[in-house]
Design an enzyme around this catalytic site. Structure first.
Site, PDB file in Angstrom:
ATOM      1  N   LYS A 178       5.411  30.198  18.023  1.00 60.41           N
ATOM      2  CA  LYS A 178       5.380  30.756  16.408  1.00 60.41           C
ATOM      3  C   LYS A 178       6.888  30.968  16.251  1.00 60.41           C
ATOM      4  CE  LYS A 178       2.975  34.587  14.203  1.00 60.41           C
ATOM      5  NZ  LYS A 178       2.269  35.688  14.211  1.00 60.41           N
ATOM      6  N   SER A 196      -1.580  35.821  11.324  1.00 56.33           N
ATOM      7  CA  SER A 196      -0.580  35.307  10.806  1.00 56.33           C
ATOM      8  C   SER A 196      -0.183  34.195  11.499  1.00 56.33           C
ATOM      9  CB  SER A 196       0.703  36.145  10.828  1.00 56.33           C
ATOM     10  OG  SER A 196       0.888  36.788  12.097  1.00 56.33           O
ATOM     11  N   SER A 200      -3.758  38.940  14.793  1.00 50.14           N
ATOM     12  CA  SER A 200      -3.199  37.802  14.172  1.00 50.14           C
ATOM     13  C   SER A 200      -2.975  36.582  15.143  1.00 50.14           C
ATOM     14  CB  SER A 200      -1.519  37.960  13.748  1.00 50.14           C
ATOM     15  OG  SER A 200      -1.299  38.800  12.976  1.00 50.14           O
TER      16      SER A 200
END
Length: 507
Positions: free
Chosen positions: A61, A140, A164
């Site tokens: 990420k 996310s 997330s």
């Protein structure tokens, strides 16, 4: 499949699935990557493989620092930032032979539930509804989830603050695992909310997630929130108790939280939950209803605590110490605002600015007692609720408070909990974009209702995909629902064991 062929397939998939926008940055020079894979292939053939991930592509990420790739957090204010060092988890996986596949898209600074809040554009789910419209990938860590679901990498790391990693896993049909808070180093991870942020793992199956977890589950003296060797030894000794050790080979006591059976639960997710419970019962496990009474307050507490920490963490992005700089004055035209107000106003997205303001308000002198302090009390109550229902004590602070004991005497002690990951199947991106931004944000917040409690308590939790008929929600391929397994602090291996038995089941 050979490692080189597997890597070539991942690279080809990155190109063919570029429209999904899962990656922000990928490997540009493939020659060195192929050499690394060939070296790993030779190690494997000679029996000297470093680990299960040796020679495999792992995505990260884009809020996890990497020396060879930019780290933007999907924010305009960090659009030009490249870290001078690797995060600890990047170092650990690289030492184990893993190869960085690239940096994945996310909601800006990890703030969002649908990967819409990115300066690089939204992430699109690989699944489509009947009308061919694009579905939300969740957030996310939506880019990490989609990259795994479409075989653009072997596995991916994300961050889980309030769900997330688990929510995107539920939406994309992957396994998303959030370890116990403090087991995995956060050093080199751009902070959103320090007391909640946890590096999580996205993979095709629980076995792969376990392999990655065992590599990154190590002490790191550079991270003050990382568990010390003494605490890790205490957890290991605690789990060696005969009553707890036997759980890995015998039937389990599985709890069903009654407060999670909310009216807003979609029929398909409710069916997946019920059939998953029935399957586990058929496997010889016993099912017990349990009560987590503070659940109804957890979401509100989270959206006080997380923005409060974010408002502090993001204060450093001012164009002077960190971040891109805007050299034009703001509307006030005051010289002191040249490198601050305009930079932050232009650099941050709407959702980030909304949460900074919310956090600043909850920490203000007039509001801190009514909001922040009350939210901290709710967080402690959430932890007490979980301690009261689990058979295993919390190994780091095992002494039960009076409230824990009273609650525990009234209900069954269980080994793990089972509940939905999200209240519904993934919504359409168009519906999220067309909705008024304020109401859209509020609706997005409610998607975390089942994932936030485990985050507040720092517990291990995994989302696993099960197949059900979701066509009542207008999707021809929305036959996957996420089911969440939650364990007591330190029971990460047990959570993965139960997840492995459930993943991919067709009901």
């Amino acid at each position: 499949m050979s490692l080189l062929r597997e890597a070539e397939k991942c690279i080809a998939n990155q190109r063919s699935h570029a429209a999904l926008n899962a990656f922000i940055t990928t490997v540009q020079h493939l020659g060195p990557l192929r050499e690394q894979v060939r070296d790993a292939e030779l190690r494997r053939e000679s029996g000297r493989s470093k680990s299960e991930v040796d020679g495999r592509l792992i995505a990260f990420k884009d809020n996890i620092c990497t020396r060879d790739f930019p780290t933007t957090c999907a924010s305009g204010i960090l659009a030009k930032f490249t870290s001078p060092f690797n995060a600890t988890v990047v170092e650990q996986l690289s030492e184990a032979g893993a190869i960085v596949a690239g940096k994945t898209n996310l909601d800006e600074f990890g703030m969002g539930s649908h990967c819409l809040n990115s300066c690089f554009g939204p992430v699109k789910n690989q699944r489509q509804c009947q009308e061919g419209r694009i579905l939300s990938a969740g957030g996310s860590s939506g880019g990490s989830a989609v990259s795994v679901a479409t075989d653009q990498c072997y596995a991916a790391l994300g961050t889980d603050t309030g769900g997330s990693v688990r929510l995107p896993a539920a939406y994309t049909g992957t396994v998303g695992f959030k370890p116990s808070y403090g087991l995995v180093s956060r050093w080199g991870v751009v902070a959103y909310a320090n007391s909640l942020d946890t590096v999580g793992i996205l993979a095709k199956n629980a076995s792969t997630a376990r392999d990655v977890f065992r590599i990154v589950n190590r002490h790191d003296p550079r991270d003050p929130t990382n568990l010390s060797p003494r605490s890790r030894s205490r957890i290991a000794s605690h789990l060696q108790q005969p009553a707890l050790l036997s759980r890995m080979t015998s039937s389990l006591r599985i709890g069903v939280p009654i407060e999670y059976n909310i009216s807003e639960l979609s029929p398909s997710v409710r069916r997946a939950w019920a059939l998953s419970i029935a399957f586990l019962r058929e496997q010889g496990h016993t099912i017990h209803p349990v009560s987590l009474p503070t659940t109804k307050l957890a979401l509100s507490a989270y959206y006080v605590l997380a923005p409060a920490e974010a408002s502090s963490n993001l204060a450093k992005y001012d164009g002077i110490r960190y971040g891109s700089r805007c050299n034009s004055p703001d509307s006030g035209g005051q010289p002191e605002s040249y490198l601050y107000a305009k930079t932050r106003g232009d650099g941050f997205g709407l959702e980030v600015k909304r949460r900074i303001l919310l956090g600043a308000f909850s920490l203000s002198a007039d509001a801190i007692n009514n909001y922040f302090i009350q939210a901290q009390r709710v967080r402690r109550l959430v932890q007490h609720d979980f301690n009261a229902v689990f058979r295993a004590e919390q190994p780091i602070s095992p002494s039960r408070q009076k409230g824990d004991t009273e609650l525990k005497s009234k209900q069954a002690e269980v080994d793990v909990l089972i509940c939905p990951t999200a209240p519904s199947c993934p919504p359409q991106l168009a519906d999220l974009v067309e909705t008024d931004s304020i109401f859209s944000s509020l609706n997005a917040y409610t998607n975390d209702v089942f994932t936030v409690p485990a985050s507040l308590a720092g517990l291990p939790a995994a989302s696993v995909p099960v197949r059900v008929n979701c066509r009542d929600e207008g999707s021809s391929d929305a036959d996957l629902a996420g089911i969440q397994i939650i364990g007591q602090y330190g029971d990460d291996e047990l959570v993965l064991k139960v997840s492995e038995s459930l993943e991919g089941k067709i009901f």
